[in-house]
Design a protein around this motif. Structure first.
Motif, PDB file in Angstrom:
ATOM      1  N   MET A  24       0.852  -1.185   0.000  1.00 53.30           N
ATOM      2  CA  MET A  24       0.000   0.000   0.000  1.00 53.30           C
ATOM      3  C   MET A  24       0.891   1.239   0.000  1.00 53.30           C
ATOM      4  SD  MET A  24      -2.917   1.086   2.779  1.00 53.30           S
ATOM      5  CE  MET A  24      -1.715   1.133   4.132  1.00 53.30           C
ATOM      6  N   THR A  25       0.723   2.100  -1.014  1.00 49.66           N
ATOM      7  CA  THR A  25       1.555   3.294  -1.141  1.00 49.66           C
ATOM      8  C   THR A  25       0.731   4.536  -0.821  1.00 49.66           C
ATOM      9  OG1 THR A  25       2.906   2.239  -2.849  1.00 49.66           O
ATOM     10  CG2 THR A  25       3.015   4.634  -2.681  1.00 49.66           C
ATOM     11  N   GLU A  26       1.233   5.347   0.080  1.00 48.52           N
ATOM     12  CA  GLU A  26       0.566   6.580   0.479  1.00 48.52           C
ATOM     13  C   GLU A  26       1.576   7.728   0.460  1.00 48.52           C
ATOM     14  OE1 GLU A  26      -2.575   7.014   1.098  1.00 48.52           O
ATOM     15  OE2 GLU A  26      -3.346   4.967   1.377  1.00 48.52           O
ATOM     16  N   THR A  27       1.070   8.935   0.174  1.00 51.92           N
ATOM     17  CA  THR A  27       1.899  10.136   0.224  1.00 51.92           C
ATOM     18  C   THR A  27       1.391  11.037   1.344  1.00 51.92           C
ATOM     19  OG1 THR A  27       2.379  10.049  -2.141  1.00 51.92           O
ATOM     20  CG2 THR A  27       2.704  12.163  -1.041  1.00 51.92           C
ATOM     21  N   TYR A  28       2.314  11.500   2.167  1.00 47.91           N
ATOM     22  CA  TYR A  28       1.975  12.343   3.308  1.00 47.91           C
ATOM     23  C   TYR A  28       2.755  13.654   3.219  1.00 47.91           C
ATOM     24  CZ  TYR A  28       0.652   7.776   5.311  1.00 47.91           C
ATOM     25  OH  TYR A  28       0.119   6.527   5.532  1.00 47.91           O
ATOM     26  N   GLN A  29       2.206  14.699   3.861  1.00 49.13           N
ATOM     27  CA  GLN A  29       2.945  15.951   4.023  1.00 49.13           C
ATOM     28  C   GLN A  29       3.357  16.083   5.488  1.00 49.13           C
ATOM     29  OE1 GLN A  29       0.930  19.708   3.039  1.00 49.13           O
ATOM     30  NE2 GLN A  29       2.841  20.299   2.007  1.00 49.13           N
ATOM     31  N   VAL A  30       4.627  16.353   5.705  1.00 45.67           N
ATOM     32  CA  VAL A  30       5.135  16.429   7.073  1.00 45.67           C
ATOM     33  C   VAL A  30       4.494  17.629   7.768  1.00 45.67           C
ATOM     34  CG1 VAL A  30       7.182  16.689   8.513  1.00 45.67           C
ATOM     35  CG2 VAL A  30       7.314  15.365   6.388  1.00 45.67           C
ATOM     36  N   PRO A  31       3.770  17.410   8.862  1.00 42.64           N
ATOM     37  CA  PRO A  31       3.122  18.511   9.567  1.00 42.64           C
ATOM     38  C   PRO A  31       4.135  19.317  10.386  1.00 42.64           C
ATOM     39  CG  PRO A  31       2.762  16.474  10.757  1.00 42.64           C
ATOM     40  CD  PRO A  31       3.476  16.108   9.489  1.00 42.64           C
ATOM     41  N   PRO A  32       3.753  20.523  10.785  1.00 47.04           N
ATOM     42  CA  PRO A  32       4.691  21.383  11.542  1.00 47.04           C
ATOM     43  C   PRO A  32       5.231  20.723  12.803  1.00 47.04           C
ATOM     44  CG  PRO A  32       2.808  22.656  10.784  1.00 47.04           C
ATOM     45  CD  PRO A  32       2.491  21.229  10.478  1.00 47.04           C
ATOM     46  N   GLN A  33       4.392  19.952  13.509  1.00 49.52           N
ATOM     47  CA  GLN A  33       4.845  19.366  14.771  1.00 49.52           C
ATOM     48  C   GLN A  33       5.903  18.279  14.583  1.00 49.52           C
ATOM     49  OE1 GLN A  33       1.790  19.302  13.539  1.00 49.52           O
ATOM     50  NE2 GLN A  33       0.696  17.379  13.936  1.00 49.52           N
ATOM     51  N   LEU A  34       6.011  17.741  13.353  1.00 47.00           N
ATOM     52  CA  LEU A  34       7.037  16.726  13.083  1.00 47.00           C
ATOM     53  C   LEU A  34       8.204  17.288  12.281  1.00 47.00           C
ATOM     54  CD1 LEU A  34       4.903  13.540  12.214  1.00 47.00           C
ATOM     55  CD2 LEU A  34       6.102  14.052  14.347  1.00 47.00           C
ATOM     56  N   GLY A  35       8.080  18.526  11.810  1.00 45.26           N
ATOM     57  CA  GLY A  35       9.136  19.131  11.012  1.00 45.26           C
ATOM     58  C   GLY A  35      10.448  19.219  11.771  1.00 45.26           C
ATOM     59  N   GLY A  36      11.538  18.883  11.099  1.00 43.01           N
ATOM     60  CA  GLY A  36      12.855  18.943  11.710  1.00 43.01           C
ATOM     61  C   GLY A  36      13.252  17.701  12.466  1.00 43.01           C
ATOM     62  N   GLN A  37      12.365  16.693  12.545  1.00 46.97           N
ATOM     63  CA  GLN A  37      12.700  15.464  13.240  1.00 46.97           C
ATOM     64  C   GLN A  37      13.327  14.456  12.275  1.00 46.97           C
ATOM     65  OE1 GLN A  37       9.847  13.729  15.945  1.00 46.97           O
ATOM     66  NE2 GLN A  37       8.809  15.685  16.294  1.00 46.97           N
ATOM     67  N   ARG A  38      13.961  13.438  12.864  1.00 49.48           N
ATOM     68  CA  ARG A  38      14.569  12.368  12.065  1.00 49.48           C
ATOM     69  C   ARG A  38      13.509  11.671  11.219  1.00 49.48           C
ATOM     70  NH1 ARG A  38      19.200   9.112  14.199  1.00 49.48           N
ATOM     71  NH2 ARG A  38      17.839   7.379  13.668  1.00 49.48           N
ATOM     72  N   ALA A  39      13.950  11.179  10.060  1.00 50.97           N
ATOM     73  CA  ALA A  39      13.014  10.543   9.139  1.00 50.97           C
ATOM     74  C   ALA A  39      12.297   9.354   9.763  1.00 50.97           C
ATOM     75  CB  ALA A  39      13.752  10.104   7.875  1.00 50.97           C
ATOM     76  N   ASP A  40      13.037   8.530  10.557  1.00 56.48           N
ATOM     77  CA  ASP A  40      12.365   7.359  11.129  1.00 56.48           C
ATOM     78  C   ASP A  40      11.289   7.783  12.123  1.00 56.48           C
ATOM     79  OD1 ASP A  40      14.238   8.259  12.953  1.00 56.48           O
ATOM     80  OD2 ASP A  40      15.147   6.312  13.323  1.00 56.48           O
ATOM     81  N   ALA A  41      11.525   8.891  12.842  1.00 56.03           N
ATOM     82  CA  ALA A  41      10.523   9.384  13.781  1.00 56.03           C
ATOM     83  C   ALA A  41       9.318   9.953  13.035  1.00 56.03           C
ATOM     84  CB  ALA A  41      11.123  10.442  14.690  1.00 56.03           C
ATOM     85  N   VAL A  42       9.571  10.651  11.932  1.00 59.77           N
ATOM     86  CA  VAL A  42       8.485  11.223  11.144  1.00 59.77           C
ATOM     87  C   VAL A  42       7.602  10.123  10.563  1.00 59.77           C
ATOM     88  CG1 VAL A  42       7.926  12.552   9.077  1.00 59.77           C
ATOM     89  CG2 VAL A  42       9.757  13.322  10.592  1.00 59.77           C
ATOM     90  N   VAL A  43       8.237   9.115   9.963  1.00 55.36           N
ATOM     91  CA  VAL A  43       7.476   8.017   9.361  1.00 55.36           C
ATOM     92  C   VAL A  43       6.670   7.277  10.423  1.00 55.36           C
ATOM     93  CG1 VAL A  43       7.660   5.806   8.150  1.00 55.36           C
ATOM     94  CG2 VAL A  43       9.064   7.744   7.437  1.00 55.36           C
ATOM     95  N   ALA A  44       7.293   7.036  11.573  1.00 63.28           N
ATOM     96  CA  ALA A  44       6.579   6.357  12.652  1.00 63.28           C
ATOM     97  C   ALA A  44       5.360   7.162  13.092  1.00 63.28           C
ATOM     98  CB  ALA A  44       7.519   6.118  13.827  1.00 63.28           C
ATOM     99  N   GLY A  45       5.516   8.487  13.186  1.00 60.50           N
ATOM    100  CA  GLY A  45       4.415   9.326  13.615  1.00 60.50           C
ATOM    101  C   GLY A  45       3.281   9.389  12.617  1.00 60.50           C
ATOM    102  N   LEU A  46       3.613   9.411  11.336  1.00 61.36           N
ATOM    103  CA  LEU A  46       2.592   9.512  10.302  1.00 61.36           C
ATOM    104  C   LEU A  46       1.884   8.188  10.026  1.00 61.36           C
ATOM    105  CD1 LEU A  46       4.420  11.801   7.717  1.00 61.36           C
ATOM    106  CD2 LEU A  46       2.507  12.428   9.190  1.00 61.36           C
ATOM    107  N   CYS A  47       2.594   7.089  10.219  1.00 60.56           N
ATOM    108  CA  CYS A  47       2.041   5.776   9.839  1.00 60.56           C
ATOM    109  C   CYS A  47       1.625   4.935  11.039  1.00 60.56           C
ATOM    110  CB  CYS A  47       3.062   5.000   9.019  1.00 60.56           C
ATOM    111  SG  CYS A  47       3.545   5.831   7.501  1.00 60.56           S
ATOM    112  N   ALA A  48       1.672   5.488  12.230  1.00 61.12           N
ATOM    113  CA  ALA A  48       1.325   4.742  13.438  1.00 61.12           C
ATOM    114  C   ALA A  48       2.144   3.453  13.534  1.00 61.12           C
ATOM    115  CB  ALA A  48      -0.168   4.428  13.459  1.00 61.12           C
TER     116      ALA A  48
END
Length: 319
Positions: free
Chosen positions: A1-25
């Motif tokens: 399953m492929t999805e596209t997300y926009q990094v929200p302000p609260q996750l901006g500037g964080q490590r990629a693994d943290a951002v992906v974890a936050g967006l994808c639960a």
């Protein structure tokens, strides 16, 4: 399953693994695994006027890089596996090379996957260990329990699996930090020149084939160290150590040099030579794994002999 997300302000500037974890639960470990598999790409949102430069669409993500707010990330999330569908069955020719209360090392045969995944109906290391009565008690996805590194289905050799939560945590960190010594032997076509050296070339998904990888600009860093063991004329046996662990790294790097692994038709090997050598897969074997024991700190060096098909190919060349 492929999805596209926009990094929200609260996750901006964080490590990629943290951002992906936050967006994808997902857990940070799962997110890091998807990044290592090349499942995550990103591009700058050109509508954000403060963004400078020209981050190209489809650029590979590195788990430690920090993603800006507004960036567009594409996640190719693997389909979950129903734990009830995990096939617990004995795996022919899979031997235990080492075992204690914290970890187990197996001699993985060709044609065996590390763990269950959508669409894979064949045997797995996890299923084989469970069938053999080896208890694996770690957290995370049930189908990947204890998995701290992997070998391709078509690659044989040493593979270690954690049995306890403590061992799992330490070994995952060790493989992430590239401290284990992974040694492979590969039979490649022709004779690489120079006979010893380092291949330093980025690897990413092949632009024309979803199931293949290639040396591409913007790919993830990949370094392969090699030296010649034996030259047979039509092919050469190489001793290889990996500084990084990208998917298909050895196969891609030697193919890019014009010396694909013998039998590796996916990456340009000569089918006539493969037939002469009796090869139905790439000649590639994880011959040795050196790790620090996750609990005692003792250095372990675990080796695997060549399986019958690879030994026979060498015998044909020698004769």
């Amino acid at each position: 399953m492929t999805e596209t997300y926009q990094v929200p302000p609260q996750l901006g500037g964080q490590r990629a693994d943290a951002v992906v974890a936050g967006l994808c639960a997902a857990s940070r470990t799962e997110a890091a695994g998807w990044i290592a598999e090349g499942r995550i790409t990103w591009a700058e949102d050109r509508s954000q006027h403060h963004v400078q430069g020209g981050r190209a669409a489809g650029a590979a993500v590195k788990k430690s890089e920090k993603l800006p707010a507004g960036a567009l990330i594409t996640v190719d999330e693997p389909e979950p596996v129903d734990p009830a569908e995990i096939k617990v069955e004995a795996v022919q020719d899979m031997r235990l090379l080492y075992q204690d209360e914290d970890l187990v090392a197996v001699d993985k045969p060709v044609g065996v996957a590390a763990h269950p995944s959508p669409g894979w109906q064949g045997p797995t290391v996890i299923g084989g260990l469970l069938a053999a009565g080896v208890e694996i008690a770690t957290s995370g996805a049930q189908e990947r329990r204890g998995i701290v590194h992997r070998l391709d289905v078509g690659t044989s050799g040493v593979m270690v699996v954690a049995k306890t939560e403590g061992a799992y945590s330490v070994l995952k960190d060790a493989f992430r930090d590239r401290t284990p010594a992974k040694t492979y032997h590969a039979l490649v076509q022709g004779l690489p020149d120079p006979h010893e050296g380092t291949i330093d070339a980025p690897i990413g998904r092949h632009p024309g084939h979803d199931w293949r990888f290639a040396v591409i600009d913007g790919g993830r860093e990949a370094r392969t160290h090699y030296r010649l063991l034996e030259a047979y004329g039509r092919a050469s046996l190489m001793d290889i150590s990996l500084e990084t662990g990208r998917t298909h790294q050895i196969r891609v790097h030697f193919s890019a040099l014009g010396h694909p692994c013998a039998g590796d038709l996916t990456y340009g090997a000569d089918p006539t030579l493969a037939a002469e050598l009796g090869l139905t897969r790439q000649w590639l074997h994880a011959v040795e794994l050196g790790i620090d024991h996750p609990i005692t700190g003792e250095r372990l060096s675990i080796r695997s002999d060549y399986p019958a098909d690879l030994s026979e190919a060498l015998s044909i060349l020698e004769s």
